[in-house]
Every structure is written in C-alpha cells, then in structure tokens.
Design an enzyme around this catalytic site. Structure first.
Site, PDB file in Angstrom:
ATOM      1  CB  THR B 146      -0.955   0.000   1.221  1.00  0.00           C
ATOM      2  OG1 THR B 146      -0.196  -0.183   2.412  1.00  0.00           O
ATOM      3  CG2 THR B 146      -1.979  -1.096   1.087  1.00  0.00           C
ATOM      4  CE  LYS B 168      -0.820  -3.606   4.398  1.00  0.00           C
ATOM      5  NZ  LYS B 168      -1.091  -2.195   4.667  1.00  0.00           N
ATOM      6  CB  THR B 179      -1.501  -1.727   9.653  1.00  0.00           C
ATOM      7  OG1 THR B 179      -2.293  -1.129  10.598  1.00  0.00           O
ATOM      8  CG2 THR B 179      -2.320  -1.795   8.389  1.00  0.00           C
ATOM      9  CD  GLU B 259       1.919   5.425   6.409  1.00  0.00           C
ATOM     10  OE1 GLU B 259       1.507   6.076   7.374  1.00  0.00           O
ATOM     11  OE2 GLU B 259       1.192   4.837   5.604  1.00  0.00           O
ATOM     12  CG  ASN B 378      -0.541   8.684   7.978  1.00  0.00           C
ATOM     13  OD1 ASN B 378      -1.134   7.750   7.449  1.00  0.00           O
ATOM     14  ND2 ASN B 378       0.689   8.585   8.442  1.00  0.00           N
ATOM     15  CB  SER B 383      -4.020   6.138   3.471  1.00  0.00           C
ATOM     16  OG  SER B 383      -3.604   6.753   4.654  1.00  0.00           O
TER      17      SER B 383
END
Lengths: 383, 383
Positions: B146, B168, B179, B259, B378, B383
C-alpha cells in the site's frame, strides 16, 4: 483579573533570569485572607517532580498562604538536590512573607532533568514579593508561560463573590492532568473540604478530559485557594458550578493554544453503557495519530474513528456504531453512512460524535490535530 | 523466494484495477500440497474487516489451500455487503482452483469504509490463477503493497526444509498486530496444531512488539501455510526458531519502512518484575509522541522517557530508574546521569535501554520517530 480578580489575593510576575531569553519566569500568588483554605489536584504520573512531591504535602494541611511558580525548568528527575531546592524556595517565600514554609506551595514547569539556578530563583522570590499587587494577576499569568503563545486567565463573578484563575500549558496535555499549572482563587468563604470536593468534581470533567497529545506530565498541578474576603458562603452547587466553569474555560484555552494545532477537536461519545466506557472510547479516538493527521488534512476519515473505538474494552457491537463528523452521519450501523463529501471541514473546530448504541451515558474529550508544526516544535529544541 | 521459496507453493501478483493508479493490487498464493495445514493470527481490534471475519472461520478448520490478497481497499466497515464480497472472492478462487471455498483465506488492505470493485477483483482472481508459478512469490509480495516503499520478503532455509514469507505494512503498525498482511509458507511436514503453536509464539515476540504509531488496524492477518512437500518433519524447537526468525526479519523490515520515519528506535526494557511489566513500559515509551519528536530532532531527551514510564502500572521506584540512550546512561537513579552531550544521535538506529531495577525480566519494542513526513503522508490523502 486572573488570580487577583477575587478579593484577598495579591500577585506578581517577574523575569528572574531562569529562562535564558530573559522572558518572565517567576510568579508569586499570596492569599492575604482572612481565610487561607486550599485544595489541590496533582499529576497521576508516578514520576513526580520535586515541587509536586512538596506541594502534595503542603495541601494535606488544607491551608496555603502563597504559591511560588516558575517556568524555565521543571525540577523533575532531579533527585534529592531537586527536592532541597523546592524546599529552599518555599522557605525563602515564607521568610519574605512572614509565613510558615509549610503553607507555601511550589510549582515548576520546563525541561525535565535539569537543576534550577537557585541563586536567581531565590533572588527572584524577593523581587516578586516586593512587587505584589492586587492587580498583579495578569503578570503572574504571563510569567508561567512556556511554549504557550498566549497567557490564559478566566473569571466568573457571582453575587458578591468571585472565582478566577490562570493556567499555563500547551503541549503534553493529557489526563491526570494536562501538562499544566493552574492556580484558581476565590474570595468565597469556604473550607478546605468544600474546596477539595468542588475542585475534584471540576477537574474530572474538564482538565482530565483535555488530551492534546496523550502525554502525561510530571508536574501538573491545579490549586484552588480561598481567602474568604467576600464574607459570603455560597451554596455548594453554585460554588461548584463556578469552579467548573472557570476550569472548563481554562481547559478550552489550553486546547486552543496546543502546540502546532490547526484544529480543535471535540470528541463526544454518546449512548455508552457507562461514563467510564464513554471516556475510554473518547480518549482512544482523541489519541489516534492517524485520525489526528487525517483531520489536519480536512479528511473526514471515519474509518480511523471506528478503528480507534475497536481497540477499547467498552460495551458496543461493531455493526451498531454510528459516527457523525461536523453533523454528517458518515458512518451508520458500522458501515458507510451519508456521503462524506457533505462534511464541511474548513473551520478550526471539528466535532466528532461517536454513538456506541449501548446505553445512555456520555462524555466529551477535547483534543487537537497532529501537524508538522507539532513535530517541529517538539523536535527542534529540548522542552 | 518469498512465499514460493518453500516447495509446494505457487503464487502470482497482478494489477486487477482495484488501485486507481494501475499498480499491482491482487496476489494469489496456492498450497499445492501434499499437506494443506495452516494457522493464522488476526487483529485484536474489535472492529474487524470482512476478510478477517471470513478468514478466522477458514482457519478454524486448520486447513488452507489458497490465499487471495488485495491492496487498494480494506473492505472494513462495509456491512453485510462487504462480507458477501469476501465470500464471493473465496468462491471465485475455489472455482478456478478446483478447491472448496472454505479452504480459501482472504486478506484485504487499503482504505476503510469503501466497497471493493468486485467485477475487477473477481476477474483479477481468474487472471492471477492463470499466472500461478513456483517463481511468483516476488510478484505476490509486490501486489500487496500500500504505502510501502519496498516489498518485504524473508526466507530461512534449514536442512531440507524452508520457511519463507512476505509482508506488507508501513503505517498503523501497532500490536495485536501491526497493520499488515503476512503470509508465511513452509514445506516442512507439520500439522495445524504445531503451526498454530509456533506462529503464536513467534508473533508474540515479533509483530506484536512492532509499534510504529500506536494505531491498531482492522485488517491485520498473519497466515502460516505448510505444504509438507519437503517430506521432513523438523524438531519443534528448530521449526519454531525458523518461524520466529522470519517473523523477526519481516517485522524489522516493516519498522524500517514505516511511514515518514527517519529513525528506527529499539526500546529495550530490562530488570522488570515481569515480562508484562516490561512490555507495558516499552509500549508506553514507544508511543510517547513527545519523545518520538525529540528523537527525530536527535535530542536524547530522557526526561520524556521517565515521564512515559511514570504513566504505567509496572513495578518500579522512580528514584531507582536508569535510562541509557545509545549506550550512554543519561539517567541514573531517577536523576541526571552521564552528560547527554556524549550521546551520538547521528545514525538511523536509536537504542533506548530502560532499567526498572525491579526484577530480571526483559522485553524489546520496536518503533520509529514522529516526523513531519508522517503527518504529511497521513493527512494529504485518505488511506
């Protein structure tokens, strides 16, 4: 205004040289009576700063004559020397004011793990004492600022008596309590037990529900001092309402000035099976970094609200949850609700309603968004 | 490599058109046997995506023939229609593979609260089935990305048997689990009970201790499939070690690709009274936004570590706490320790040791710093 709005109090705020930039950093609040009743609420962090450990003992007497507050250093994690420094500060104030040290509360805020420059601080207490005034409340409020962009004061005046106060806090706002120092004063003629009851009832639904970044401070202190100078003893309910109103107003001011925030977020949890459930769900939503980022980006991302609710132990069925953002029920029965395009996110205030469909209790938590400015403010220098 | 490193597995990864940008978004992993034993671990979020609810039922049989994974949509909070869509996906895969739908696990990842484009997804299952290959593991790993900047695979080869896998996950990494979607495969000849025991033991100390941003997903799934194709049944301890090694490697890859992160932070809690205490303290430190900002700014702000420890229920005395950052004991006995100027913060890896001085248990939590890039990633889009 501020802590000198109520009769029977004097205050001062000065630059003692604790802050390297020369800004005001020392405040003194004195209760000139006739009564000196007081109550206090302190951080629930188990790592407590020296001034918290000291002031907790002072408050056990139910009596406070003066409060010394400094910004520019938290005096937390400073060991026995830090505690001696707090004690010396109280002794100094007691000496210049002609009171007992056991009646002097001390509050500190700033960087953790650094000893205070005691020569400057003690000299500052003398200077501040010389400047005490019935109009000194504003200066005192200014002297306790750290990363606050504005000073915070609030006053409620009733029939013949007043509750007023000042607060500082901008980051590390989290329950038990927010990172903040708050001094409230009243000229109502009430005893320490009543002050304690009213203060705990007020902080439980105000400061304890302000959660800026989920971080809990080592120094949080909320004090309520009564001088009795109005000669009036209000009904308990009316007095408690006034204390709560001042706490609520100051709490709102803290959130509006939270570090780097661009959105003030009201998280209202409704139809919970218990108030504890409502608070737990509200906090979980308020602490979800992904949601806080999405709201910063004006994205009504209700999936992140549900994801946050799902991490709690509260009573609910996933397929009965409803979520409204700014009045639009974007999630119904745990799934897609009204069109999220209808949500107007342009304004600073964001209102989330999370309906647990599990009872009739409710709670509201206040938080703010997570922004690049918050990251910058908390990474560019030590605080 | 990846899920096809072990014998007895084929895989494919294609662009089915679920993602609007045309990137690969559908993966298929097939166990060609002879054994089809499987175990799974799922998110502990109470708001579970449809594919999690489905796959939990599939795994109760201890047998999985195939896994369909899609990125581009989480199929979470999508109500009865979302569950029907997952069911239809399993039915489609069962049909084209000649297996029973009850042996087909389904995993989805992407935005919450949006229905999947089922026409594209079902056509994609057919396309992927036609491309199944013993060399398809890499493509499958790519198709489940993702916001991942790189795909993640890992392989451990032992004497005659192999454990491999793909993962992932980049944001919303938090326990129970991160996640993430993870599919592990092995050609060892082991039964479902053994797989379950080894997988739970592995995830408890790996994925469950990766906590990027404290946010828990609705879709987390870790599957372990055994084909038995090696004909070898390893000793349990050796097998469990291999599974843990692959999980540990994939967990590290998740943190390194988190991220917006610029620092990988290892939080090691030592001398705790219990492992639970060590984990609770580690998580509290790992989730402290103020500390994560400070570390981003290369500031060894140990006061924020103590402040985080103080919010836990773990056994400790505040004046016996010690903290090291990158090998320098900056906090000793709850106060100032070695000179913080000695701490070298220039490198990507940051190692915090929190010594509770309360026992002999230990735990390590992995997290990363909080950065403006995280906020941007974010907040700039859903997302």
């Amino acid at each position: 205004m501020s802590v000198t709005a109520a009769k029977g109090f004097t205050a001062a705020g000065i630059a003692a040289g604790i802050k390297e930039n020369g800004n005001p950093d020392l405040a003194l609040v004195v209760n000139v009576g006739p009564r000196r009743a007081a109550a206090g609420v302190f951080t629930s962090n188990r790592v407590k700063a020296a001034p918290v450990l000291w002031s907790e003992q002072v408050l056990k007497t139910g009596q406070v004559s003066a409060v010394v507050l400094n910004s520019g250093g938290a005096n937390a994690c400073t060991g026995p020397k830090g505690f001696q420094d707090t004690h010396a500060t109280a002794e100094k104030a007691a000496e210049v004011l002609g009171r007992g040290a056991v009646e002097v509360a001390v509050c500190s805020t700033g960087l953790i793990g650094v000893l205070l420059p005691m020569d400057k601080l003690l000299a500052g207490v003398e200077t501040a004492a010389a400047q005490l005034s019935e109009h000194g409340g504003e200066k005192a409020a200014i002297a306790i600022k750290t990363t606050d962009t504005v000073h915070k004061t609030s006053v409620v005046t009733k029939d013949g008596w007043t509750v007023g106060g000042m607060a500082k806090g901008a980051g590390m706002l989290a329950p038990g309590l927010a990172t903040m120092l708050v001094v409230l004063t009243t000229d109502a003629d009430v005893d320490a037990g009543t002050l304690d009851e009213a203060l705990r009832a007020a902080t439980r639904v105000t400061f304890d529900r302000v959660d800026s970044d989920g971080c809990m401070s080592t120094n949080d202190t909320v004090l309520l001092l009564a001088s009795g100078a109005s000669g009036t003893t209000p009904e308990y309910a009316e007095f408690a309402d006034a204390v709560r109103a001042v706490c609520d107003d100051l709490g709102q001011q803290l959130i509006r000035d939270a570090e780097g925030a661009s959105k003030d977020i009201k998280v209202e949890v409704i139809n919970a099976a218990s108030e504890d459930d409502a608070v737990e769900v509200g906090r979980s939503i308020a602490r979800n970094n992904l949601l806080k980022c999405a709201l910063h980006g004006e994205d009504p991302n209700w999936g992140r609200v549900l994801s946050a609710i799902g991490t709690t132990r509260a009573a609910f069925e996933p397929d009965r949850l409803n979520v409204a953002i700014n009045g639009v029920w974007v999630c119904k029965d745990g799934g897609v609700g009204e069109d999220r395009e209808k949500v107007d996110m342009r304004y600073r205030e964001v209102h989330i309603v999370a309906d647990l469909a599990a009872g009739s209790e409710t709670a509201t938590i206040w938080t703010n968004d997570l922004t690049a400015d918050y990251v910058h403010e908390n990474s560019a220098y030590s605080s």
